[in-house]
Write a protein that holds these residues in place. Structure first.
Motif, short mmCIF file in Angstrom:
data_model
loop_
_atom_site.label_atom_id
_atom_site.label_comp_id
_atom_site.label_asym_id
_atom_site.label_seq_id
_atom_site.Cartn_x
_atom_site.Cartn_y
_atom_site.Cartn_z
N GLU B 218 0.83 -1.20 0.00
CA GLU B 218 0.00 0.00 0.00
C GLU B 218 0.86 1.25 0.00
OE1 GLU B 218 -2.27 -1.36 3.33
OE2 GLU B 218 -4.04 -1.70 2.10
N ILE B 219 1.56 1.42 -1.09
CA ILE B 219 2.37 2.63 -1.28
C ILE B 219 1.96 3.19 -2.65
CG2 ILE B 219 4.70 3.62 -1.37
CD1 ILE B 219 5.76 1.13 0.00
N ARG B 228 9.19 5.08 -4.84
CA ARG B 228 8.66 4.15 -3.85
C ARG B 228 9.74 3.66 -2.89
NH1 ARG B 228 4.85 -0.79 -5.52
NH2 ARG B 228 2.83 0.11 -5.02
N HIS B 231 10.18 5.55 0.22
CA HIS B 231 9.02 5.71 1.09
C HIS B 231 9.29 5.10 2.46
CE1 HIS B 231 4.86 5.66 2.42
NE2 HIS B 231 4.63 6.55 1.46
N PRO B 232 8.88 5.78 3.55
CA PRO B 232 9.15 5.25 4.89
C PRO B 232 8.52 3.88 5.16
CG PRO B 232 7.84 7.30 4.97
CD PRO B 232 8.31 7.14 3.57
N LYS B 233 7.44 3.57 4.45
CA LYS B 233 6.78 2.28 4.72
C LYS B 233 7.61 1.07 4.28
CE LYS B 233 1.75 3.04 4.56
NZ LYS B 233 0.62 2.85 3.62
N GLY B 236 9.09 -1.36 6.92
CA GLY B 236 8.12 -2.25 7.56
C GLY B 236 7.85 -3.49 6.72
N TYR B 237 7.69 -3.27 5.41
CA TYR B 237 7.46 -4.42 4.52
C TYR B 237 8.66 -5.35 4.50
CZ TYR B 237 3.21 -2.33 2.60
OH TYR B 237 1.95 -1.85 2.45
N GLN B 240 8.58 -7.54 7.50
CA GLN B 240 7.53 -8.54 7.33
C GLN B 240 8.01 -9.68 6.43
OE1 GLN B 240 3.96 -6.71 5.85
NE2 GLN B 240 2.73 -8.57 6.10
#
Ligand SMILES: Nc1ncnc2c1ncn2[C@@H]1O[C@H](COP(=O)(O)OP(=O)(O)OP(=O)(O)O)[C@@H](O)[C@H]1O
Ligand SMILES: [Mg+2]
Lengths: 267, 252
Positions: B218-219, B228, B231-233, B236-237, B240
């Motif tokens: 979800e970016i 992308r 991106h800070p997210k 996290g991915y 995971q």
């Protein structure tokens, strides 16, 4: 090489050409006067001028050019047939591993067998005609060509074939667009070897029997103890070989023009 | 609409089961990454998708049609560029169209356009050995796109390239896939690549390979993997995925 290309050549290439021309002149000079200087009799090594005179005499009296033509024709026909057969069998066996497995002992045996030993047999079969000579030539030319083509088909990256198939290529397209062009570099390596062997095949046939061809003149020269005549035939046989090799290299440099220069330079 | 679908697909090689009971569906215009340990059957799945190898059981469908042989709408690209050394770059790019019977003028035009788009306009008439690894892989991408496939199957397409070249090519591919609305299945070992390039990531288990997790990325900006990546997210991915692949356990 044309005169124009001689002029446009790089200076260092021109130097090399000049060098090899000079070496040739030196070689002729040494051949002319060297044996005398070392006390080698003329019936062992005749000087260059004697060989030249003998050449002119044989052209006039012994139908030398006719015999040369016959030998060259047999070499040409034998070479072409042997190459075609070699290509055909190379691809057929390369594409059918089971056929190769079944036939490989026989192929190996035939490859190891000295092909020239078949010459007397072929003469028994076909008599003193051109056919036994051509046949020995075919046999001797066949193997290096077949082995190289077979190896090339085997060495082809299967992923390239799969790529073509993924584009919905049919069997024929895979052959003409992938397998055949991929086999060309090894094929030409085989042709170079075959070109040097082709003359041997025909010569052995001619030596064993018959009354035409350079092999015949060679055995006549030997019988008469005519060293100069033997030299003349050896030189002409070599020239036929060089001509064939030259044709192969010329075709190769056109067909394989895409190869990096360093891969092609090794002549 | 589902472009590519695997329904309970199993593949065995002799007694060895490479992949087992894999079901997945990729919608039109979607880019999905497939990630998993080495030898888990990712390439095997892709080969079945391209119609080159049959499934032992289960069904593979492209546009709702059962795949039994290679299909004009599916094109694949491997880690190896597989450029033919005897063809110039433009001729290599034309290979697929040539096989499919496109006229010479048409395919040459298309190949040239694609090579310009793939930023190789100066190398159209060069031979593959005259190009760098990155340029060769660009040419391979152009060859894949030349047949105008609806589905692209890519098996670690950039894994042989250096890090910088890779990022540039990912960017080009991401943009092209988005612009042309292609559907793609991308196999990769590069976690960041998977995150940067795709809408979804499918994670496979050790052999026999099964799909153990689906992660929706979800970016925004799927058309720009370069953006992308930053991106800070992303971090996290990555965590995971590392957990799912048990990377830390493997190193311990
Ligand atoms: N043609 C084949 N015959 C026999 N076994 C095969 C064949 N192709 C693949 N395998 C086996 O199937 C398993 C899965 O292979 P596959 O190439 O799909 O793995 P992968 O996930 O792509 O691995 P990698 O990430 O290393 O590329 C492996 O154990 C491999 O040895
Ligand atoms: Mg793989």
């Amino acid at each position: 090489m044309s005169a124009a290309s001689l002029l446009t050549m790089q200076p260092n290439v021109r130097k090399m050409v000049a060098g090899s021309a000079l070496l040739f002149v030196l070689f002729l000079a040494f051949w002319q006067w060297g044996p005398g200087a070392f006390g080698i009799p003329e019936f062992i090594i005749p000087p260059a001028s004697d060989v030249w005179k003998q050449f002119l005499r044989m052209v006039a009296k012994d139908h030398l050019l006719f015999h040369t033509g016959i030998t060259a024709m047999q070499v040409g026909v034998g070479f072409v047939l042997g190459v075609l057969l070699g290509i055909l069998c190379g691809f057929a066996l390369g594409m059918s591993p089971s056929a190769e497995f079944v036939l490989s002992p026989y192929i190996l045996a035939l490859q190891i067998a000295p092909k020239v030993a078949f010459a007397p047999l072929f003469i028994i079969w076909f008599g003193y005609t051109v056919y036994p000579k051509i046949l020995v030539c075919v046999l001797i030319v066949f193997f290096p060509v077949m082995i190289n083509v077979l190896g090339a088909v085997r060495a082809l990256d299967p992923d390239i074939v799969r790529l073509a198939k993924s584009f919905t290529a049919n069997r024929l397209q895979v052959f003409w667009k992938i397998e055949f062009p991929a086999a060309l570099p090894p094929l030409f390596a085989g042709l170079r070897i075959a070109a040097t062997l082709a003359v041997i095949g025909v010569l052995v046939g001619e030596l064993v029997g018959g009354n035409i061809g350079l092999g015949y003149l060679l055995s006549v020269g030997e019988g008469a103890g005519d060293t100069a005549a033997v030299f003349v035939t050896i030189i002409l046989l070599t020239l036929i070989g060089i001509a064939l090799y030259g044709i192969v290299v010329a075709i190769e440099s056109r067909v394989l023009h895409y190869l990096p220069a360093r891969a092609r330079l090794a002549t | 609409m589902k472009r590519l679908e695997f329904r309970n697909v199993t593949k065995r090689f002799g007694t060895m089961t490479a992949v087992e009971g894999v079901s997945l569906a990729i919608a039109d215009g979607e880019v999905v990454s497939l990630i998993g340990p080495s030898g888990c059957g990712k390439s095997t799945l892709l080969n079945m998708g391209s119609g080159l190898d049959p499934a032992s059981s289960g069904e593979v469908l492209v546009d709702g049609e059962l795949v039994t042989k290679p299909n004009k709408h599916v094109a694949f690209m491997l880690q190896k560029d597989l450029l033919l050394p005897w063809r110039t770059i433009v001729e290599n790019v034309e290979l697929g169209q040539e096989i499919q019977g496109v006229t010479k003028a048409e395919r040459r035009q298309r190949a040239r356009d694609l090579l310009v788009k793939c930023r190789l306009p100066d190398f159209i008439d060069h031979y593959p050995h005259q190009l760098s690894g990155g340029m060769r892989q660009r040419a391979a991408l152009a060859r894949t796109l030349a047949v105008d496939p609806t589905v692209l199957l890519m098996d670690e397409p950039f894994s042989a390239l250096d890090a910088q070249t890779k990022m540039v090519l990912q960017q080009d591919l991401g943009r092209t896939l988005a612009d042309t609305r292609k559907t793609a299945l991308l196999i990769t070992h590069d976690l960041v690549e998977a995150i940067a390039m795709s809408d979804r990531i499918l994670v496979m288990s050790q052999r026999p390979g099964r799909i153990i997790e689906e992660i929706v990325v979800e970016i925004a900006d799927r058309d720009s993997p370069m953006k992308r990546r930053q991106h800070p997210k992303v971090a996290g991915y990555i965590v995971q995925l590392m957990n799912l692949l048990q990377i830390e356990q493997a190193a311990a």
